[in-house]
Design a protein around this motif. Structure first.
Motif, PDB file in Angstrom:
ATOM      1  N   PHE A 113       0.770  -1.262   0.016  1.00  0.00           N
ATOM      2  CA  PHE A 113      -0.033   0.011   0.036  1.00  0.00           C
ATOM      3  C   PHE A 113       0.811   1.341  -0.142  1.00  0.00           C
ATOM      4  CE2 PHE A 113      -2.009   3.314   2.526  1.00  0.00           C
ATOM      5  CZ  PHE A 113      -3.087   3.550   1.659  1.00  0.00           C
ATOM      6  N   LYS A 114       2.000   1.361   0.864  1.00  0.00           N
ATOM      7  CA  LYS A 114       2.819   2.638   1.006  1.00  0.00           C
ATOM      8  C   LYS A 114       3.454   2.531  -0.292  1.00  0.00           C
ATOM      9  CE  LYS A 114       2.879   1.928   6.027  1.00  0.00           C
ATOM     10  NZ  LYS A 114       3.676   1.164   6.968  1.00  0.00           N
ATOM     11  N   ALA A 115       3.818   1.701  -1.033  1.00  0.00           N
ATOM     12  CA  ALA A 115       4.534   1.850  -2.334  1.00  0.00           C
ATOM     13  C   ALA A 115       3.981   2.216  -3.297  1.00  0.00           C
ATOM     14  CB  ALA A 115       5.119   0.325  -2.419  1.00  0.00           C
ATOM     15  N   MET A 116       2.502   2.373  -3.439  1.00  0.00           N
ATOM     16  CA  MET A 116       1.661   2.753  -4.640  1.00  0.00           C
ATOM     17  C   MET A 116       1.605   4.337  -4.760  1.00  0.00           C
ATOM     18  SD  MET A 116      -1.958   0.393  -4.311  1.00  0.00           S
ATOM     19  CE  MET A 116      -1.850  -1.300  -3.379  1.00  0.00           C
ATOM     20  N   GLU A 117       1.946   4.870  -6.009  1.00  0.00           N
ATOM     21  CA  GLU A 117       1.828   6.245  -6.368  1.00  0.00           C
ATOM     22  C   GLU A 117       0.876   6.688  -7.073  1.00  0.00           C
ATOM     23  OE1 GLU A 117       5.801   6.643  -8.123  1.00  0.00           O
ATOM     24  OE2 GLU A 117       6.927   6.297  -5.893  1.00  0.00           O
ATOM     25  N   ASN A 118       0.106   5.821  -7.719  1.00  0.00           N
ATOM     26  CA  ASN A 118      -1.095   6.307  -8.419  1.00  0.00           C
ATOM     27  C   ASN A 118      -2.397   6.206  -8.026  1.00  0.00           C
ATOM     28  OD1 ASN A 118       1.456   5.521 -10.395  1.00  0.00           O
ATOM     29  ND2 ASN A 118       0.528   6.974 -11.636  1.00  0.00           N
ATOM     30  N   ILE A 119      -2.410   5.813  -6.786  1.00  0.00           N
ATOM     31  CA  ILE A 119      -3.847   6.125  -6.107  1.00  0.00           C
ATOM     32  C   ILE A 119      -3.665   6.888  -4.985  1.00  0.00           C
ATOM     33  CG2 ILE A 119      -4.649   3.727  -6.865  1.00  0.00           C
ATOM     34  CD1 ILE A 119      -3.672   4.189  -3.228  1.00  0.00           C
ATOM     35  N   LYS A 120      -4.852   7.511  -4.645  1.00  0.00           N
ATOM     36  CA  LYS A 120      -4.811   8.295  -3.423  1.00  0.00           C
ATOM     37  C   LYS A 120      -6.073   8.164  -2.786  1.00  0.00           C
ATOM     38  CE  LYS A 120      -4.706  13.196  -1.669  1.00  0.00           C
ATOM     39  NZ  LYS A 120      -5.197  14.631  -2.081  1.00  0.00           N
ATOM     40  N   ILE A 121      -5.874   7.613  -1.257  1.00  0.00           N
ATOM     41  CA  ILE A 121      -7.120   7.392  -0.393  1.00  0.00           C
ATOM     42  C   ILE A 121      -7.653   8.670   0.144  1.00  0.00           C
ATOM     43  CG2 ILE A 121      -8.042   6.089   1.676  1.00  0.00           C
ATOM     44  CD1 ILE A 121      -7.118   4.501  -0.890  1.00  0.00           C
ATOM     45  N   VAL A 122      -8.892   9.012  -0.328  1.00  0.00           N
ATOM     46  CA  VAL A 122      -9.356  10.247  -0.008  1.00  0.00           C
ATOM     47  C   VAL A 122     -10.381  10.192   1.264  1.00  0.00           C
ATOM     48  CG1 VAL A 122      -8.684  11.673  -2.106  1.00  0.00           C
ATOM     49  CG2 VAL A 122     -10.896  10.552  -1.633  1.00  0.00           C
ATOM     50  N   GLY A 123     -10.975   8.965   1.586  1.00  0.00           N
ATOM     51  CA  GLY A 123     -11.591   8.787   2.433  1.00  0.00           C
ATOM     52  C   GLY A 123     -12.335   7.423   2.575  1.00  0.00           C
ATOM     53  N   LEU A 124     -13.489   7.246   3.027  1.00  0.00           N
ATOM     54  CA  LEU A 124     -14.144   5.903   3.459  1.00  0.00           C
ATOM     55  C   LEU A 124     -15.658   5.932   3.061  1.00  0.00           C
ATOM     56  CD1 LEU A 124     -13.275   5.133   7.300  1.00  0.00           C
ATOM     57  CD2 LEU A 124     -12.230   4.284   5.031  1.00  0.00           C
ATOM     58  N   MET A 125     -16.026   4.788   2.716  1.00  0.00           N
ATOM     59  CA  MET A 125     -17.522   4.647   1.970  1.00  0.00           C
ATOM     60  C   MET A 125     -18.086   3.439   2.861  1.00  0.00           C
ATOM     61  SD  MET A 125     -19.669   2.574   0.074  1.00  0.00           S
ATOM     62  CE  MET A 125     -19.568   2.279  -1.622  1.00  0.00           C
ATOM     63  N   GLY A 126     -19.582   3.624   3.103  1.00  0.00           N
ATOM     64  CA  GLY A 126     -20.257   2.548   3.608  1.00  0.00           C
ATOM     65  C   GLY A 126     -21.798   2.684   3.517  1.00  0.00           C
ATOM     66  N   MET A 127     -22.276   1.283   3.775  1.00  0.00           N
ATOM     67  CA  MET A 127     -23.830   1.264   3.262  1.00  0.00           C
ATOM     68  C   MET A 127     -24.289   0.715   4.734  1.00  0.00           C
ATOM     69  SD  MET A 127     -23.317   0.002  -0.369  1.00  0.00           S
ATOM     70  CE  MET A 127     -25.125  -0.294  -0.831  1.00  0.00           C
ATOM     71  N   ALA A 128     -25.586   1.472   5.088  1.00  0.00           N
ATOM     72  CA  ALA A 128     -26.149   0.801   6.375  1.00  0.00           C
ATOM     73  C   ALA A 128     -26.866  -0.162   6.106  1.00  0.00           C
ATOM     74  CB  ALA A 128     -27.062   2.120   6.933  1.00  0.00           C
ATOM     75  N   THR A 129     -27.509  -0.983   6.908  1.00  0.00           N
ATOM     76  CA  THR A 129     -28.480  -2.120   6.819  1.00  0.00           C
ATOM     77  C   THR A 129     -29.778  -1.351   6.027  1.00  0.00           C
ATOM     78  OG1 THR A 129     -27.527  -3.373   8.531  1.00  0.00           O
ATOM     79  CG2 THR A 129     -29.614  -3.968   8.022  1.00  0.00           C
ATOM     80  N   PHE A 130     -30.367  -2.380   4.972  1.00  0.00           N
ATOM     81  CA  PHE A 130     -31.713  -1.647   4.708  1.00  0.00           C
ATOM     82  C   PHE A 130     -32.741  -2.161   5.833  1.00  0.00           C
ATOM     83  CE2 PHE A 130     -35.475  -2.235   1.797  1.00  0.00           C
ATOM     84  CZ  PHE A 130     -35.293  -1.100   1.204  1.00  0.00           C
ATOM     85  N   THR A 131     -33.295  -1.337   6.398  1.00  0.00           N
ATOM     86  CA  THR A 131     -34.055  -1.466   7.637  1.00  0.00           C
ATOM     87  C   THR A 131     -34.873  -0.323   7.927  1.00  0.00           C
ATOM     88  OG1 THR A 131     -34.081  -2.219   9.717  1.00  0.00           O
ATOM     89  CG2 THR A 131     -32.258  -0.787   9.357  1.00  0.00           C
ATOM     90  N   ASP A 132     -35.840  -0.188   8.391  1.00  0.00           N
ATOM     91  CA  ASP A 132     -37.016   0.904   8.891  1.00  0.00           C
ATOM     92  C   ASP A 132     -36.358   1.320  10.204  1.00  0.00           C
ATOM     93  OD1 ASP A 132     -38.352   0.831   6.516  1.00  0.00           O
ATOM     94  OD2 ASP A 132     -39.973  -0.445   7.354  1.00  0.00           O
ATOM     95  N   ASN A 133     -35.511   0.627  10.924  1.00  0.00           N
ATOM     96  CA  ASN A 133     -34.977   0.707  12.256  1.00  0.00           C
ATOM     97  C   ASN A 133     -33.903   1.930  12.080  1.00  0.00           C
ATOM     98  OD1 ASN A 133     -33.853   0.782  14.773  1.00  0.00           O
ATOM     99  ND2 ASN A 133     -33.770  -1.319  14.936  1.00  0.00           N
ATOM    100  N   GLU A 134     -34.367   3.136  12.439  1.00  0.00           N
ATOM    101  CA  GLU A 134     -33.486   4.344  12.164  1.00  0.00           C
ATOM    102  C   GLU A 134     -32.441   4.233  13.351  1.00  0.00           C
ATOM    103  OE1 GLU A 134     -35.343   8.045  11.874  1.00  0.00           O
ATOM    104  OE2 GLU A 134     -36.608   7.505  10.259  1.00  0.00           O
TER     105      GLU A 134
END
Length: 219
Positions: A139-160
Motif C-alpha cells: 500500500f505504501k509503495a503505490m504512487e498512482n492512487i490516493k485514498i481520500v476517505g471511506l464509504m459504507g452502506m447501512a443495513t436496509f431497514t426501517d429501524n432508524e
C-alpha cells in the motif's frame, strides 16, 4: 416533479460541505443532461460499461464516480477518466487501480469501503482488514492512487436507531483513520432512503438516485 425540481429541492436541504452524487445508473443520457443543465456535475454509476458509454458522449466536465462493486478486470476501461472510486474493498483491487492509473499518468482518488451493515451481502473491509491494508508495504509503495476517505452502506431497514448506530460507527472509524491518513476528507454514506440520518452522523457525500430521477428502470 421534474428532475430539475427534485435536484434543486435536495440541494437546498444539504448542508454546506456535503457533496451530492446523482446516481444515474440505468438512466438515459437525456435524464443526466436534464440534471446537468440544472447545475449537477457529479454522477455515480455502478456498471463500468454503462459509465464508459456515457462518458464518451456526455459533457467532459462531468465527474464520474464508480459507486458499485468493482471487478479488477474492469478497472482498465475507466482508468482514463474516472474521478472517484467508492467501493475499494481489497488490496488486490487497489493494486490494479494503481497499475491502470500509471498507464494513463494519473493519480486516481479512491474510498475504502467498510462493512458496517448487518447484512452479509454488502461488501467491505472490517477494522482489522483496514489496518492491515494501510500498514502494508505494498500500500505504501503505490504512487498512482490516493485514498481520500471511506464509504459504507447501512443495513436496509426501517429501524432508524440501527442506521444511526451503523453510520456513527463508520464516522468513528473515519475519525481514527485521520491520524494515520491525515489527508482523508470524504465520508461517503447515505442514499435516497437514509441520507438525512447519514448527514446527522457526519457524512460529507451522499449518493442519491431515485429521489432525483424517479424509480429505477431495470428493464
Amino acid at each position: 416533479m421534474s428532475i430539475k425540481e427534485n435536484l434543486l429541492e435536495i440541494k437546498s436541504e444539504l448542508p454546506d460541505g456535503v457533496t451530492l452524487v446523482a446516481v444515474s445508473k440505468t438512466k438515459p443520457n437525456e435524464a443526466i443532461l436534464e440534471a446537468y443543465e440544472a447545475g449537477q456535475r457529479v454522477f455515480g454509476e455502478n456498471k463500468v460499461q454503462e459509465m464508459v458509454a456515457k462518458w464518451e458522449v456526455l459533457p467532459k466536465d462531468i465527474e464520474w464516480h464508480m459507486i458499485g462493486h468493482l471487478q479488477r478486470n474492469k478497472v482498465k476501461y475507466m482508468a482514463e477518466f474516472v474521478s472517484l472510486i467508492h467501493g475499494v474493498d481489497s488490496l488486490k483491487l487497489l493494486k490494479e487501480i494503481d497499475k491502470q492509473a500509471q498507464k494513463h499518468n494519473r493519480v486516481i482518488s479512491c474510498l475504502l469501503q467498510m462493512h458496517i451493515a448487518e447484512e452479509d451481502t454488502k461488501f467491505g473491509l472490517d477494522q482489522s482488514e483496514l489496518n492491515e491494508l494501510i500498514h502494508s508495504d505494498e500500500f505504501k509503495a503505490m504512487e498512482n492512487i490516493k485514498i481520500v476517505g471511506l464509504m459504507g452502506m447501512a443495513t436496509f431497514t426501517d429501524n432508524e436507531t440501527q442506521i444511526h448506530k451503523e453510520f456513527a460507527q463508520l464516522k468513528s472509524i473515519f475519525d481514527s483513520l485521520k491520524s494515520e491518513l491525515p489527508e482523508i476528507s470524504i465520508l461517503s454514506m447515505g442514499m435516497s432512503g437514509d441520507y438525512n440520518i447519514a448527514i446527522e452522523e457526519g457524512s460529507t457525500m451522499v449518493r442519491i438516485g431515485s429521489s432525483i430521477f424517479g424509480a429505477r428502470n431495470y428493464s
